[in-house]
Every structure is written in structure tokens, then in C-alpha cells.
Design an enzyme around this catalytic site. Structure first.
Site, PDB file in Angstrom:
ATOM      1  CD  GLN A  13      -2.377  92.251  60.204  1.00  0.00           C
ATOM      2  OE1 GLN A  13      -3.357  92.506  60.902  1.00  0.00           O
ATOM      3  NE2 GLN A  13      -2.086  92.948  59.125  1.00  0.00           N
TER       4      GLN A  13
ATOM      5  CE  LYS B 183      -0.149  96.305  58.803  1.00  0.00           C
ATOM      6  NZ  LYS B 183      -0.904  96.066  57.586  1.00  0.00           N
TER       7      LYS B 183
ATOM      8  CG  ASP C  64       5.498  90.151  60.410  1.00  0.00           C
ATOM      9  OD1 ASP C  64       4.896  91.060  61.013  1.00  0.00           O
ATOM     10  OD2 ASP C  64       5.307  89.885  59.205  1.00  0.00           O
TER      11      ASP C  64
ATOM     12  CG  HIS D 142       3.128  90.728  54.587  1.00  0.00           C
ATOM     13  ND1 HIS D 142       4.027  91.541  53.953  1.00  0.00           N
ATOM     14  CD2 HIS D 142       1.936  91.367  54.511  1.00  0.00           C
ATOM     15  CE1 HIS D 142       3.409  92.625  53.522  1.00  0.00           C
ATOM     16  NE2 HIS D 142       2.138  92.550  53.847  1.00  0.00           N
TER      17      HIS D 142
ATOM     18  CB  CYS E  69       1.495  91.355  50.860  1.00  0.00           C
ATOM     19  SG  CYS E  69       1.233  92.996  50.193  1.00  0.00           S
TER      20      CYS E  69
HETATM   21  N1  PMP Z   1       3.711  91.502  58.047  1.00  0.00           N
HETATM   22  C1  PMP Z   1       2.401  91.343  58.166  1.00  0.00           C
HETATM   23  C2  PMP Z   1       1.858  90.078  58.766  1.00  0.00           C
HETATM   24  C3  PMP Z   1       1.537  92.358  57.730  1.00  0.00           C
HETATM   25  O1  PMP Z   1       0.224  92.203  57.828  1.00  0.00           O
HETATM   26  C4  PMP Z   1       2.085  93.540  57.166  1.00  0.00           C
HETATM   27  C5  PMP Z   1       1.191  94.656  56.668  1.00  0.00           C
HETATM   28  N2  PMP Z   1       0.119  94.227  55.886  1.00  0.00           N
HETATM   29  C6  PMP Z   1       3.464  93.653  57.090  1.00  0.00           C
HETATM   30  C7  PMP Z   1       4.254  92.623  57.543  1.00  0.00           C
HETATM   31  C8  PMP Z   1       4.117  94.872  56.539  1.00  0.00           C
HETATM   32  O2  PMP Z   1       3.816  95.977  57.317  1.00  0.00           O
HETATM   33  P1  PMP Z   1       4.133  97.460  56.796  1.00  0.00           P
HETATM   34  O3  PMP Z   1       3.548  97.559  55.423  1.00  0.00           O
HETATM   35  O4  PMP Z   1       3.444  98.339  57.785  1.00  0.00           O
HETATM   36  O5  PMP Z   1       5.618  97.608  56.794  1.00  0.00           O
END
Ligand code: PMP
Length: 404
Positions: free
Chosen positions: A201, A224, A198, A125, A362
Site C-alpha cells: 500500500q 497497486k 509489506d 493483511h 483481508c
Molecule cells: N498487504 C497489503 C497491505 C495489501 O493491501 C495487499 C493487497 N490488498 C496485500 C498485502 C496482498 O497483495 P497482493 O494481493 O497483490 O499479493
């Protein structure tokens, strides 16, 4: 689909938003990777906090302040337990993104030399790419195969003396791939390289034990895992937290302040400047209670069965190609369709009451690797059932009738 360990009728009753009618259709909410819906218990506990306990934490002797502080710190304890970490290794943040940025600024930047690398993967991401670049690190990405699995041999070969940190998602938000993080951590540690996981997910779907894994850093977002938006946390090993200097100065993060200089509060408080999000912490902890009341293993079994139900049905749709077919996969179904732009697929599905996400998720470098500008993505949560998948399949057939 084999019998689910979940009573879906009961589970769905906990999520009032699922009763919304969308363009006159029942809602099939399949956008859980973007954010999950909130159970009544989470909203009620946050409400109760404001009704009975609201006060600023840590800084007063009156009863409401004591209640607020107790609930806030109990939330830290609950979150720490969930990932098997000591409570004072949990730093509250606004979410995964802020957690990773904190590691980049407070851990990596001070030790970074020109040419130093952060080894990531092609499926990361943007939140696990850009923060490293912002502090001047070179992001080097390990390749994936066409199924969306990490090439672990290539990854291993990319570890080198310039690698200051390994940063990897547990579960890819765009592909559903589950990465072999235990193996990666032990390989990186064998070379003296720390690892950030990270888990935006993974946390609501797969059990996590940061102590057993020996992860150095671990980031997640409450929204999440059926908790509120704007709240998350960073776990870091105590030795890292001790070595890191605070990013933000202000109230609560100090021990002493004078015009000649200041000293910091103990960890984790030295990273929590200013009035924190008490209701967010309480909501996040309540969401974990909720997951516990259902059982994460039952949830994982349910979601896996649903993934297996959906996969062949989607593959049978004319012109549809699944993007991300890893052997070890979480409940994410990304796809493209001949003759239909993902945004058009999303709009047609919306008219059918089906909420999915379309775009680059993203993960622009991943989209480049896969040679697609965007995908459509259905992502599963604990309240989804075969009825949601059937509604999705009907919608996709409609896409073909209209555009195919
Ligand atoms: N890493 C991953 C794998 C994600 O899916 C996301 C959210 N889509 C994020 C980081 C960022 O999370 P947040 O927007 O809640 O900070």
C-alpha cells in the site's frame, strides 16, 4: 483544497477507464487500495512487447529472445532503482502475497524452532499473517490504539529471543496508518532480528529506500502502483537470498542438472523457476516510469491534500464514523455508518457511480480489534480529485436518506 501540483485533466487523460459511465453516472473510482487503474503507457508497452519482442527469455540466441531478455532485465533494473536496491536483489514474483510466502518457506521455515515467533501488528493483511502460520511460526501481534496507530512501546516490549522475524506493513490497507518502519527496523536490528516490510500500500504513494532503511525483506505488487496484475517482486538482502534454498524447481533456476542432483543458478534467478511474466515485468517498469514522469512527491502532496479535503466532509455526515484516524495517514478513508451495513453502502454508492470497497479488507483480526464486522473504504489514487470526493459525499447523503 489548496492548488494541486498535478494537472488532473492531463493525468485523467492517461487512464481511459476513467471515462466509463457507471449506471449512467461519471465514474468516481475510489478503490485504489484494492487495485489501481492502468495508464495507456503501461498497456501500450505491454502490447508493444507482444507485437515486437515476444520470445522466451534467457534461453535462445535469436533476435526476439535477445529483445525480450533485454526488456525483462531492464525492468529489473528499473524496479531496483525505484527502491534503491541492487538489481540482483530483486526476485520477480506474482505479487506481495507470493513474495511473503517465499520468505516464509525459503527463509523462515528452515531456521524455525518450536515456539518461535513472528512479530506482526494487529493491522496486518492476511498475506502478512497466514504465510508465517503455514510454516509453523507463532504470529504475535502488537496492539494498536483506537486511532489505529501502532503502540510502539508495546511492540518494542514484545521483541524477545523467540522473535525470528518482524513483519509489518508500511501502510495499512484498512486504516491508512503509516507505520514508523525506520524506527522499527533499527530497534529490531539492535536485537539481531530481521525485518520484512509489506509495502503493497505504500509504494505508489511514499518514497522508499530499502538501503537507507536497511530493510531485510521488502514486498510489493505492480497492480497497486498502476502496473499489471499478477506481477510483483521481493527485495531481500543478498546474504539472505544466498542462504535461502529455492522453493520451486524447474527451468532457468538451475546451474547444472543430473539424476544424482542439481545445482542452482545465481540469485535472483534461483527463485524464478519456469517461464516468467515478461510482459508483467515490462508493464511494472513502465508504471514506475509513469509515476516518475508525474513525480511521487507531487502525487503524495496531491493525495494528502485530498485526504484533508475529504476527512472533515465525511466526519460531518450524520452517523458516519471514520475508522483509522492516525496522525500519520495515507489516502485511505475507512468508515462505518449507523443503520447501514457496509455492503449496502457500497451498493448505493455504486448506483451513484462511486466505486469503493466493503468488507474485512483481508484484515479479520483488525476488524475483531475494532469490534466491527466490516467497513466501507474509499481509497485515493493520483487521478482522484475533489469532484470524486463530492460525488462520494453526495452518495453518502443518499445512503442516509435511504437507510438512516
Ligand atoms: N498487504 C497489503 C497491505 C495489501 O493491501 C495487499 C493487497 N490488498 C496485500 C498485502 C496482498 O497483495 P497482493 O494481493 O497483490 O499479493
Amino acid at each position: 483544497m489548496s492548488a494541486s501540483p498535478l494537472d488532473l485533466k492531463e493525468v485523467r487523460a492517461d487512464f481511459p477507464i476513467l471515462r466509463e459511465s457507471i449506471h449512467g453516472k461519471r465514474l468516481a473510482y475510489l478503490d485504489n487500495a484494492a487495485t489501481t487503474q492502468k495508464p495507456t503507457s503501461v498497456m501500450a508497452e505491454m502490447d508493444l512487447y507482444y507485437v515486437h519482442s515476444n520470445a522466451n527469455v534467457h534461453r535462445a540466441v535469436h533476435e526476439l529472445a535477445a529483445r525480450a531478455t533485454k526488456s525483462y532485465e531492464a525492468a529489473r533494473e528499473r524496479i531496483a532503482q525505484w527502491i534503491n536496491a541492487p538489481r540482483d536483489s530483486i526476485v520477480f514474483t506474482r505479487g506481495t502475497t507470493e513474495s511473503i510466502n517465499l520468505v516464509a518457506r525459503a527463509y523462515l521455515q528452515p531456521i524455525l524452532q518450536p515456539g518461535d515467533e513472528v512479530l506482526v501488528t494487529t493491522m496486518e493483511h492476511h498475506s502478512n499473517i497466514v504465510p508465517w502460520q503455514l510454516v509453523g511460526a507463532k504470529t504475535v501481534a502488537a496492539p494498536i490504539n483506537d486511532a489505529g496507530e501502532l503502540d510502539i512501546d508495546a511492540w518494542r516490549a514484545m521483541l524477545n529471543p523467540r522473535t525470528k522475524l518482524v513483519a509489518v506493513c508500511h501502510v495499512s490497507n484498512a486504516l491508512g496508518t503509516v507505520n514508523p518502519i525506520a524506527e522499527m527496523i533499527s530497534e529490531a536490528h539492535a536485537r539481531g532480528i530481521p525485518v520484512l516490510i509489506d509495502d503493497a500500500q505504500g509504494i505508489a504513494h511514499l518514497r522508499m529506500d530499502v538501503a537507507a532503511l536497511d530493510a531485510d525483506f521488502y514486498a510489493a505488487s505492480a497492480h497497486k502502483f498502476y502496473g499489471p496484475t499478477g506481477f510483483g517482486f521481493l527485495y531481500a538482502k543478498r546474504e539472505h537470498l544466498e542462504a535461502m534454498t529455492p522453493l520451486q524447481g524447474g527451468g532457468d533456476m538451475i546451474d547444472t542438472v543430473s539424476f544424482d542432483g542439481s545445482t542452482w543458478n545465481e540469485v535472483p534467478y534461483k527463485f524464478e523457476a519456469g517461464t516468467p511474466d515478461m510482459a508483467g515485468a515490462i508493464g511494472a517498469a513502465t508504471a514506475l516510469e509513469y509515476l516518475d514522469s508525474i513525480g511521487l512527491d507531487a502525487i503524495a502532496t496531491h493525495e494528502h491534500a485530498l485526504l484533508e479535503y475529504a476527512t472533515p466532509k465525511m466526519q460531518a455526515i450524520k452517523g458516519l464514523k471514520l475508522i483509522g484516524t492516525a496522525a500519520n495517514k495515507s489516502g485511505i478513508l475507512s468508515f462505518v455508518m449507523d443503520g447501514a451495513h457496509p455492503h449496502d453502502i457500497g451498493s448505493i454508492l455504486d448506483q451513484a457511480g462511486v466505486a469503493i470497497r466493503t468488507g474485512h479488507h483481508c484484515t479479520m483480526p483488525l476488524m475483531q480489534r475494532l469490534c466491527v464486522p466490516a467497513t466501507a473504504r474509499a481509497s485515493l489514487g493520483l487521478y482522484n480529485g475533489t469532484d470524486d470526493i463530492d460525488q462520494l459525499i453526495d452518495g453518502l447523503n443518499m445512503v442516509n436518506r435511504l437507510l438512516g
